[in-house]
Design a protein around this motif. Structure first.
Motif, PDB file in Angstrom:
ATOM      1  N   UNK A   1     -11.374  46.294   6.683  1.00 18.70           N
ATOM      2  CA  UNK A   1     -10.174  46.745   7.389  1.00 18.70           C
ATOM      3  C   UNK A   1      -9.117  45.667   7.399  1.00 18.70           C
ATOM      4  N   UNK A   2      -8.183  45.822   8.312  1.00 18.45           N
ATOM      5  CA  UNK A   2      -7.067  44.876   8.388  1.00 18.45           C
ATOM      6  C   UNK A   2      -7.239  43.880   9.526  1.00 18.45           C
ATOM      7  N   UNK A   3      -8.439  43.833  10.121  1.00 20.19           N
ATOM      8  CA  UNK A   3      -8.664  42.920  11.249  1.00 20.19           C
ATOM      9  C   UNK A   3      -8.385  41.478  10.839  1.00 20.19           C
ATOM     10  N   UNK A   4      -7.655  40.785  11.700  1.00 21.39           N
ATOM     11  CA  UNK A   4      -7.328  39.388  11.450  1.00 21.39           C
ATOM     12  C   UNK A   4      -7.088  38.709  12.784  1.00 21.39           C
ATOM     13  N   UNK A   5      -7.558  37.493  12.923  1.00 22.95           N
ATOM     14  CA  UNK A   5      -7.334  36.723  14.144  1.00 22.95           C
ATOM     15  C   UNK A   5      -6.396  35.565  13.824  1.00 22.95           C
ATOM     16  N   UNK A   6      -5.286  35.503  14.527  1.00 23.24           N
ATOM     17  CA  UNK A   6      -4.314  34.427  14.330  1.00 23.24           C
ATOM     18  C   UNK A   6      -4.086  33.723  15.650  1.00 23.24           C
ATOM     19  N   UNK A   7      -4.054  32.405  15.630  1.00 23.22           N
ATOM     20  CA  UNK A   7      -3.937  31.644  16.863  1.00 23.22           C
ATOM     21  C   UNK A   7      -2.958  30.492  16.690  1.00 23.22           C
ATOM     22  N   UNK A   8      -2.225  30.220  17.742  1.00 26.65           N
ATOM     23  CA  UNK A   8      -1.326  29.076  17.755  1.00 26.65           C
ATOM     24  C   UNK A   8      -2.075  27.846  18.247  1.00 26.65           C
ATOM     25  N   UNK A   9      -1.651  26.688  17.763  1.00 26.02           N
ATOM     26  CA  UNK A   9      -2.208  25.420  18.195  1.00 26.02           C
ATOM     27  C   UNK A   9      -1.168  24.644  18.968  1.00 26.02           C
ATOM     28  N   UNK A  10      -1.594  24.012  20.018  1.00 30.29           N
ATOM     29  CA  UNK A  10      -0.694  23.200  20.831  1.00 30.29           C
ATOM     30  C   UNK A  10      -1.239  21.779  20.905  1.00 30.29           C
ATOM     31  N   UNK A  11      -0.382  20.813  20.622  1.00 33.15           N
ATOM     32  CA  UNK A  11      -0.782  19.413  20.642  1.00 33.15           C
ATOM     33  C   UNK A  11       0.035  18.684  21.696  1.00 33.15           C
ATOM     34  N   UNK A  12      -0.649  18.095  22.670  1.00 34.31           N
ATOM     35  CA  UNK A  12       0.009  17.310  23.708  1.00 34.31           C
ATOM     36  C   UNK A  12      -0.079  15.844  23.307  1.00 34.31           C
ATOM     37  N   UNK A  13       1.057  15.250  23.047  1.00 34.65           N
ATOM     38  CA  UNK A  13       1.073  13.868  22.570  1.00 34.65           C
ATOM     39  C   UNK A  13       0.612  12.915  23.661  1.00 34.65           C
ATOM     40  N   UNK A  14       0.225  11.739  23.236  1.00 36.07           N
ATOM     41  CA  UNK A  14      -0.256  10.747  24.179  1.00 36.07           C
ATOM     42  C   UNK A  14       0.864   9.974  24.849  1.00 36.07           C
ATOM     43  N   UNK A  15       0.511   9.062  25.683  1.00 31.83           N
ATOM     44  CA  UNK A  15       1.479   8.257  26.421  1.00 31.83           C
ATOM     45  C   UNK A  15       1.840   6.984  25.682  1.00 31.83           C
ATOM     46  N   UNK A  16       1.160   6.749  24.584  1.00 27.77           N
ATOM     47  CA  UNK A  16       1.466   5.566  23.787  1.00 27.77           C
ATOM     48  C   UNK A  16       1.715   5.987  22.350  1.00 27.77           C
TER      49      UNK A  16
END
Length: 723
Positions: free
Chosen positions: A621-636
């Motif tokens: 079928x046409x089933x597909x899983x798409x996900x966004x990625x989020x990156x939280x940068x460090x303090x240095x």
């Protein structure tokens, strides 16, 4: 009373008015059906150990009820006792509705305390009549049934594991092996067990305890020699054990069973927590082995010892141990208070009298480095536990019939995996030229226990031979349970021609029964009033034939580069990766969890996927899983590397990510402006060979930046189409 020689499924049990308890009970399938409209808010499972009598399955009911009532009081909500009973050997299990706290018929929400009964199996030799076969078959099969029942009762979801409620598994003595087998199957399906408690786990061969060799629970788990295991799906495991072995005078025929520490757990030796001397008396049947659950652990649920029990040698703060660690305790203490201490020293020292010498020196408590090396293990492996499951989804409990059966007087036709928990019938295991189920004139049917059907099981495979044929007999295969609301599938099997050699056959699994808990069985009947069965058929090697899913990933480069980022900035990449099933038609892959993989010394992950959700990917079928990625940068400033896994029903796929974090020189105005105005920048004005000027998404349309004076920078980042 049910007679399994002629009846093999729960919905066909023959009942008599003399059995008054049946009027206040439900069949297995009927309870499965009742629980489907319940919202399960939490699950506790309590499993007993060895029982001298087949009807002793309610041995731990006081503990189960104490936990249930405590949860109800703490939450102010519903907490139900689901009491599963096997009334006697050769009888089918049912659910006792006589308790006021039994689950109601209508839709409702609440916590479930399941009291699991395997008493009729706990005292059976395993293997029976087959000293060369594998051990642990009755305990293993009871564990398989427990796992399968938990799915049938809506207590776990092996597909959408994030939807499974919080889970605490509790077991005493031999029951630790049964519970371990259930948890191992959950591990194969990625179902989390939040708290795992073994009370005086007796998973070893102790001198003077002959039932140990009968059950052979020590053959079932990891590492070698253990039957109670902390598998890789367990968040926190705790063990409470004693090695004193004091008992009353009427405990005849065996030394009092003792316990031992378990790799991967927080272990507590019960010493001064036990009563002084031997208070159980010459006419007593109590023991330290039982005291561990009915006094010590029960006291940790309520905070005080039960009325009428013997006092410990020294005062115990019951609010800081035992059930205080439970995920269901509203006053749960930090699990960091319960370190993994198999090799503990000083205050954390353990008694290794019964520990396996291949992994520990019993005298010093130090690791046996040579033994560990020979087993391919390290001391850290033993401290951590969290072993990978060995059980495979294709396996059916005792499907090869190589152990766990017997035809002794008064107990014939009992087969591990094929008795008590929905299974039964008159077919028996023949062992003259192998080990297989034989059906004939006197033994014409056999049904397997309720078992979980994997979502990708396309067929049931088995070997069959027709020893004696018949032109009249009708042999049928039946799959499904009507009481559970399932459509029962029936197919005929040809027995009109002799086949002296085993041949493989298969029965198709309808899509509606995949991912369900159900039974299957084989029946030979002779049509007509005066006809009798005259064929003889042998069956062996039952296993699931599986569809083949193939996970296809599309994630761009690996590592996934997040580019230059400001300090402390959150950067999201949309559709960073997609997953699709390109395998065999109708096969399914369940996308279950997003898992961070922390590097050594790393305590906080920078990576997340806020919109990650369960998805079922069906091939064709046409089933597909798409996900966004989020990156939280460090303090240095620096280069940040992360790993994450996408856990699916078919395993895990690992990805790498890379984020380069630079000092802050960011244009902070959605408009025209001058380069040299401090208010137009977040942070210092970029000026110099080592500086970088960053123009990010704040600019929403074409803008003009004016240079009043010449400026030199090391780099200009244009990550916006309007700049």
């Amino acid at each position: 009373m049910f007679t399994p020689r002629r009846v093999a499924v729960a919905s066909l049990a023959v009942l008599t008015a003399a059995d008054s308890a049946l009027s206040q009970s439900l069949s297995i399938g009927s309870m499965f059906s009742r629980m489907q409209n319940k919202t399960i808010e939490g699950v506790t499972v309590v499993t007993h150990g060895f029982q001298f009598t087949d009807g002793g399955g309610d041995a731990l009911i006081d503990l189960a009820e104490t936990i249930r009532s405590t949860i109800a009081t703490q939450t102010g909500g519903n907490a139900w006792l689901l009491d599963y009973d096997v009334p006697d050997d050769r009888e089918l299990g049912r659910f006792d509705l006589s308790h006021a706290s039994a689950p109601p018929a209508g839709a409702a929400a609440g916590h479930v305390v399941l009291l699991w009964d395997w008493a009729a199996e706990s005292n059976r030799p395993s293997p029976a009549g087959n000293p060369d076969g594998p051990g642990g078959r009755f305990a293993d099969s009871a564990g398989d049934a427990l796992f399968s029942f938990m799915r049938g009762l809506n207590l776990i979801n092996p597909r959408n594991v994030a939807a499974s409620p919080k889970l605490h598994m509790i077991a005493h003595s031999f029951g630790s092996g049964v519970t371990s087998e259930a948890v191992e199957r959950m591990a194969r399906y990625n179902v989390r067990v939040n708290t795992l408690t073994y009370i005086d786990p007796h998973d070893f061969d102790q001198a003077g305890v002959p039932v140990d060799q009968n059950q052979q629970i020590f053959t079932m788990g990891k590492p070698a020699g253990y039957g109670a295991t902390v598998w890789n799906n367990v968040d926190f495991a705790d063990v409470y054990y004693q090695t004193r072995g004091t008992q009353g005078g009427l405990v005849i025929g065996t030394d009092n069973p003792e316990g031992r520490p378990i790799p991967g757990a927080h272990n507590r030796l019960l010493d001064t927590e036990l009563p002084a001397g031997n208070p159980y008396g010459n006419l007593g049947t109590d023991s330290d082995h039982s005291y561990a659950w009915h006094t010590f652990y029960a006291a940790t649920v309520t905070g005080v010892a039960p009325t009428g029990t013997f006092a410990p040698q020294q005062a115990v703060d019951y609010t800081q141990t035992g059930w205080a660690f439970s995920v269901h305790n509203a006053n749960q203490i930090a699990t960091t208070n319960g370190p993994r201490n198999f090799y503990g020293q000083g205050a954390q020292a353990q008694d290794h009298e019964h520990s396996e010498t291949a992994i520990v020196n019993r005298t010093t408590g130090q690791p046996n480095l040579a033994g560990l090396s020979a087993a391919g293990l390290t001391a850290q492996n033993i401290t951590d536990g969290r072993f990978d499951p060995a059980w495979q989804k294709t396996e059916i409990a005792n499907g090869d019939l190589s152990g766990g059966y017997g035809r002794t007087i008064g107990s014939s036709d009992l087969i591990a995996g094929w008795s008590h928990h929905g299974g039964g019938g008159s077919g028996f295991v023949e062992e003259q030229d192998g080990h297989f189920i034989r059906l004939n004139f006197n033994e014409d049917n056999r049904t397997h226990n309720f078992t979980y059907v994997p979502i990708n099981a396309k067929e049931l495979r088995y070997n069959i031979r027709v020893v004696d044929d018949s032109s009249n007999d009708v042999m049928t295969f039946r799959l499904g349970d009507a009481d559970a609301g399932q459509t029962v599938v029936t197919n005929n099997i040809d027995v009109t021609t002799v086949h002296p050699v085993f041949q493989q056959q298969s029965q198709a699994i309808p899509a509606a029964l995949r991912g369900q808990t159900t039974t299957f069985g084989f029946f030979i009947e002779a049509p007509g009033i005066f006809n009798s069965v005259d064929s003889e058929v042998d069956l062996d090697n039952f296993r699931w034939g599986m569809l083949n899913p193939i996970l296809q990933t599309s994630a761009g480069n690996d590592p996934i580069d997040f580019g230059s980022m400001e300090l402390n900035e959150n950067h999201t990449i949309n559709q960073a990766f997609t997953l699709k099933n390109v395998g065999e038609a109708e096969s399914v892959i369940d996308v279950q969890r997003f898992l961070n993989v922390l590097s050594a010394g790393q305590t906080l992950p920078h990576l997340s996927s806020p919109d990650f959700a369960y998805a079922a990917l069906t091939a064709g079928g046409s089933d597909q899983a798409s996900f966004a990625l989020r990156f939280a940068a460090g303090a240095t400033a620096g280069v940040f590397r992360e790993k994450f896994r996408i856990a699916t029903s078919e395993g895990s796929t690992e990805f790498n990510t890379l984020a380069v974090v630079q000092p802050t020189h960011r244009w902070d105005l959605d408009g025209d402006g001058q380069w040299g105005v401090a208010g137009n920048w977040r942070g210092p004005i970029p000026d110099g060979e080592g500086a970088a000027a960053n123009f990010y998404s704040i600019i929403t349309e074409p803008r003009t930046i004016t240079l009043v004076n010449p400026v030199s920078v090391g780099a200009v980042a244009l990550t916006n189409s309007n700049t």
